[in-house]
Scaffold this motif. Structure first.
Motif, PDB file in Angstrom:
ATOM      1  N   UNK A 454       0.819  -1.498   0.166  1.00  5.82           N
ATOM      2  CA  UNK A 454       0.044  -0.025  -0.017  1.00  5.82           C
ATOM      3  C   UNK A 454       0.817   1.401   0.031  1.00  5.82           C
ATOM      4  N   UNK A 455       1.818   1.240   0.604  1.00  5.98           N
ATOM      5  CA  UNK A 455       2.874   2.325   0.801  1.00  5.98           C
ATOM      6  C   UNK A 455       3.483   2.544  -0.930  1.00  5.98           C
ATOM      7  N   UNK A 456       3.770   1.460  -1.528  1.00  3.24           N
ATOM      8  CA  UNK A 456       4.207   1.663  -2.950  1.00  3.24           C
ATOM      9  C   UNK A 456       3.065   2.276  -3.638  1.00  3.24           C
ATOM     10  N   UNK A 457       1.724   1.763  -3.575  1.00  4.57           N
ATOM     11  CA  UNK A 457       0.455   2.599  -4.494  1.00  4.57           C
ATOM     12  C   UNK A 457       0.426   4.103  -3.883  1.00  4.57           C
ATOM     13  N   UNK A 458       0.808   4.242  -2.703  1.00  4.02           N
ATOM     14  CA  UNK A 458       0.532   5.760  -2.078  1.00  4.02           C
ATOM     15  C   UNK A 458       1.905   6.538  -2.913  1.00  4.02           C
ATOM     16  N   UNK A 459       3.119   5.986  -3.089  1.00  7.21           N
ATOM     17  CA  UNK A 459       4.191   6.783  -3.824  1.00  7.21           C
ATOM     18  C   UNK A 459       3.718   6.645  -5.244  1.00  7.21           C
ATOM     19  N   UNK A 460       3.111   5.767  -5.795  1.00  6.90           N
ATOM     20  CA  UNK A 460       2.678   5.782  -7.216  1.00  6.90           C
ATOM     21  C   UNK A 460       1.732   6.770  -7.396  1.00  6.90           C
ATOM     22  N   UNK A 461       0.570   6.953  -6.577  1.00  7.08           N
ATOM     23  CA  UNK A 461      -0.425   7.884  -6.674  1.00  7.08           C
ATOM     24  C   UNK A 461      -0.020   9.430  -6.055  1.00  7.08           C
ATOM     25  N   UNK A 462       1.059   9.514  -5.765  1.00 10.57           N
ATOM     26  CA  UNK A 462       1.363  11.052  -5.274  1.00 10.57           C
ATOM     27  C   UNK A 462       0.624  11.542  -4.148  1.00 10.57           C
ATOM     28  N   UNK A 463       0.371  10.573  -3.046  1.00  9.47           N
ATOM     29  CA  UNK A 463      -0.423  10.845  -1.898  1.00  9.47           C
ATOM     30  C   UNK A 463      -1.544  10.449  -1.481  1.00  9.47           C
ATOM     31  N   UNK A 464      -2.312   9.497  -2.263  1.00 11.00           N
ATOM     32  CA  UNK A 464      -3.234   8.988  -1.818  1.00 11.00           C
ATOM     33  C   UNK A 464      -3.494   7.380  -1.956  1.00 11.00           C
ATOM     34  N   UNK A 465      -4.431   6.667  -1.411  1.00 10.02           N
ATOM     35  CA  UNK A 465      -4.641   5.504  -1.668  1.00 10.02           C
ATOM     36  C   UNK A 465      -6.195   5.005  -1.666  1.00 10.02           C
ATOM     37  N   UNK A 466      -6.537   3.504  -2.063  1.00 11.81           N
ATOM     38  CA  UNK A 466      -7.769   3.067  -1.678  1.00 11.81           C
ATOM     39  C   UNK A 466      -7.695   1.896  -0.939  1.00 11.81           C
ATOM     40  N   UNK A 467      -8.202   1.310   0.013  1.00 18.62           N
ATOM     41  CA  UNK A 467      -8.005   0.593   0.806  1.00 18.62           C
ATOM     42  C   UNK A 467      -7.975  -0.783   0.076  1.00 18.62           C
ATOM     43  N   UNK A 468      -6.665  -1.602   0.082  1.00  9.91           N
ATOM     44  CA  UNK A 468      -6.730  -2.744  -0.778  1.00  9.91           C
ATOM     45  C   UNK A 468      -7.833  -3.806  -0.537  1.00  9.91           C
ATOM     46  N   UNK A 469      -8.278  -4.490  -1.601  1.00  8.48           N
ATOM     47  CA  UNK A 469      -9.094  -5.246  -1.396  1.00  8.48           C
ATOM     48  C   UNK A 469      -9.204  -6.355  -2.432  1.00  8.48           C
ATOM     49  N   UNK A 470      -9.880  -7.437  -2.346  1.00  2.00           N
ATOM     50  CA  UNK A 470     -10.108  -8.728  -3.063  1.00  2.00           C
ATOM     51  C   UNK A 470     -11.337  -8.776  -3.920  1.00  2.00           C
ATOM     52  N   UNK A 471     -12.474  -7.821  -3.677  1.00  2.00           N
ATOM     53  CA  UNK A 471     -13.623  -8.093  -4.245  1.00  2.00           C
ATOM     54  C   UNK A 471     -13.656  -7.130  -5.432  1.00  2.00           C
ATOM     55  N   UNK A 472     -14.168  -7.182  -6.540  1.00  2.00           N
ATOM     56  CA  UNK A 472     -14.262  -6.579  -7.719  1.00  2.00           C
ATOM     57  C   UNK A 472     -15.685  -6.284  -8.019  1.00  2.00           C
ATOM     58  N   UNK A 473     -16.381  -7.246  -8.063  1.00  2.00           N
ATOM     59  CA  UNK A 473     -17.985  -7.231  -8.554  1.00  2.00           C
ATOM     60  C   UNK A 473     -18.784  -8.450  -7.779  1.00  2.00           C
ATOM     61  N   UNK A 474     -20.004  -8.261  -7.601  1.00  2.00           N
ATOM     62  CA  UNK A 474     -20.866  -9.247  -6.943  1.00  2.00           C
ATOM     63  C   UNK A 474     -22.170  -9.308  -7.673  1.00  2.00           C
ATOM     64  N   UNK A 475     -22.165 -10.571  -8.302  1.00  2.00           N
ATOM     65  CA  UNK A 475     -23.154 -10.756  -9.502  1.00  2.00           C
ATOM     66  C   UNK A 475     -22.901  -9.996 -10.459  1.00  2.00           C
ATOM     67  N   UNK A 476     -21.791  -9.365 -11.027  1.00  2.00           N
ATOM     68  CA  UNK A 476     -21.402  -8.728 -12.025  1.00  2.00           C
ATOM     69  C   UNK A 476     -21.780  -7.251 -11.945  1.00  2.00           C
TER      70      UNK A 476
END
Length: 600
Positions: A454-476
């Protein structure tokens, strides 16, 4: 008198007859309780268990499906066994188990069905089905266990198992019954309500011999089961499989995230296991073996293991110093090895050079400036105030507590406060010289591999992040995922400060992780070597790529593998290439990582 006797007898018989007729009328017409009892004795209530929802990867490839199995059920009152030895041979059940199971079934209910033999395979069911007609009181209930076509992502997906007594007691919804299967870890547990579906019920008539006479009242009271919702995960199965190949035979973690969304592309905990081992009739046996394994394959390192972050934390220190105006790009310090050990590199260095060369003395001195700002004339108090203010800044980076990933048992690591040192050394008895190891990510500081990614994501995004998660869709439907995963979280650092950081991280690859260089794709990364008092140091590397438009942020932690520029950086670089290009163009590097001889 004798002549009246027949009349009296006749009147008595008539009165008794009237009473009996009235009673019979009440029983048969007015009061139907006896009818209901009779019906219950001739009706079997069969629970129709729903199929659990399927789980797919982000590209629609199937990760988890249902495999039908069968439970042999028994109604004790109806079962008649003339030859116990033959029965045990036919159904391949030890006599002791038969006696024990039947005793428990009778204790539960003599007229309600109980499981006699659980989780019978398709092959075994085909063998025994012709024998069932000889034993009234036996019938088959169809169930399903999970199967995994690619045997991957065991820790992320999780497993299901029979519900325990304590879990039943906590079930306030009264949905579950003894013998039901429930998600016990990973996605299976976190999204149990979505995956489990809704039970149905069927009522069927049976005669005194237990022969099926068809549905009760033409199925008027039957309800159909409803299958669970399908889930699309964020996992990229191809990347996950490749990472598992690289980490085979090693201990550690790999977590890859899509920076702009927080979606977890790969989550690898090594050593791992085949998720098919925790399904079906062999679940208990295999779970016991895995649980006793000294390598701890069931331990979910990405979210449960905590380590000192090592030198990757120098990036956080740099950003805090820049934001508070304590450091500037031109702040320069000598590489004074009398303060703390360091490797050989040009000296003195400015902030860019300190990140590029991972200069320990630089951050020792920079951290002292951050902590001791002379806000108090009391040196001890000044350090206490500075440490607590610094800690508040660090917590905004998602450290010091669980991030909130959609898995249970996530650990939060530790970012020490003044209270910790007051407890250890006594209030007013510690100062900067006590805590300076925090400057380079050592000491009492602990983070999880997920937090590193998540730190690597913050450095990539220049200062923000979304909580890491494993769910993309539920029933599409992507809108059905929990709302907390769609909230943008700022860390309190101005985006302008990240330009220098990203440039320095891209340059650092050539200085401390030359193996990670990838032609035509700019990787920005930072190595770390976490001290390990019990053996070889741990190899750490975080990175994101491409630097100009990051598509992947990654953290690799390889235990007992020495310098971060070897094991961790090499593994991360290959994972990045696999994800961005779909193929590997550096077979020699791949062979080096697979071989795992990192400390020689």
């Amino acid at each position: 008198m004798n002549e009246q006797r027949p009349v009296i007898i006749l009147i008595f018989i008539s009165l008794v007859s009237v009473v009996l007729l009235v009673r019979l009328f009440m029983i048969q017409v007015v009061d139907d309780s006896f009818t209901q009892r009779a019906e219950r004795n001739a009706i079997q209530r069969i629970v129709d268990h729903p199929y659990r929802g399927l789980i797919y990867d982000r590209k629609g490839q199937l990760l988890v499906y249902n495999n039908p199995i069968f439970d042999l059920m028994v109604v004790p009152k109806e079962l008649k066994i003339q030859d116990t030895t033959r029965f045990c041979e036919l159904f391949r059940i030890p006599k002791e188990q038969l006696v024990e199971t039947l005793t428990a079934a009778r204790k539960y209910s003599s007229v309600k069905p109980s499981p006699l033999i659980k989780q019978i395979s398709n092959k075994e069911f085909a063998r025994i089905q012709d024998f069932l007609i000889d034993y009234p009181g036996l019938f088959i209930m169809t169930r399903a266990v999970r199967s995994y076509p690619k045997s991957t992502a065991a820790h992320a997906l999780g497993y299901i198992g029979e519900i325990s007594g304590p879990q039943l007691e906590r079930d306030t919804t009264k949905y579950y019954s003894q013998g039901d299967y429930v998600g016990l870890s990973g996605l299976e547990r976190y999204y149990e309500n979505e995956l489990r579906g809704k039970k149905g019920v069927k009522y069927k008539m049976v005669n005194v011999r237990g022969v099926d006479k068809g549905p009760f009242k033409d199925g008027e009271y039957d309800t159909a089961s409803v299958a669970g919702k399908n889930i699309t995960s964020t996992i990229d199965m191809d990347l996950q499989l490749y990472g598992e190949m690289l980490m085979a035979g090693k201990k550690g973690s790999v977590v890859a995230i899509e920076p702009k969304t927080g979606e977890i592309l790969a989550m690898i905990s090594a050593p791992f296991y085949d998720p098919n081992e925790l399904t079906g009739a062999e679940f208990s046996k295999n779970y016991t073996l895995l649980n006793k394994d000294i390598q701890k394959p069931l331990f979910n390192r990405p979210i449960m293991a905590t380590y000192p972050p090592g030198s990757i934390f120098k990036i956080v220190q740099s950003l805090i110093g820049l934001q508070e105006g304590i450091l500037t790009p031109n702040t320069t310090f000598a590489c004074n090895k009398s303060l703390v050990a360091c490797h050989n590199h040009p000296s003195p260095v400015n902030l860019f050079g300190a990140i590029r060369n991972s200069c320990n003395p630089y951050f020792h001195q920079a951290y002292r400036m951050i902590i001791n700002q002379e806000v108090s004339t009391n040196t001890f108090k000044d350090t206490e105030i500075g440490l607590n203010a610094w800690r508040e800044r660090v917590l905004k980076f998602g450290l010091g507590g669980p991030l909130g990933v959609d898995m249970t048992n996530e650990k939060g690591g530790s970012i020490p406060s003044s209270k910790l040192y007051d407890r250890v050394y006594g209030e007013g008895h510690w100062k900067y010289s006590t805590i300076y190891s925090l400057s380079i990510g050592q000491g009492e500081m602990l983070v999880t591999p997920l937090q590193m990614a998540n730190l690597a994501a913050i450095f990539a995004n220049k200062g923000y992040y979304y909580i890491p998660h494993l769910i993309k869709e539920v029933d599409g439907d992507p809108t059905l995922i929990p709302g907390k995963y769609q909230i943008k979280r700022e860390v309190g650092i101005d985006p302008i400060h990240f330009d220098l950081i990203q440039d320095a991280m891209a340059e650092a690859i050539y200085g401390t992780a030359a193996r990670a260089v990838l032609k035509d794709i700019t990787i920005a990364g930072k190595t770390g070597t976490a001290q390990n008092p019990h053996g070889e140091d741990h190899s750490v590397f975080i990175a994101f790529a491409p630097k100009e438009d990051p598509k992947i942020a990654i953290a690799v932690y390889v235990e007992n593998a020495g310098w971060g520029g070897r094991a961790a950086a090499s593994t991360a670089s290959l994972m990045i290439e696999k994800y961005l290009r779909g193929e590997i163009t550096r077979p020699a590097l791949e062979e080096y990582v697979i071989a795992g001889n990192f400390i020689y």
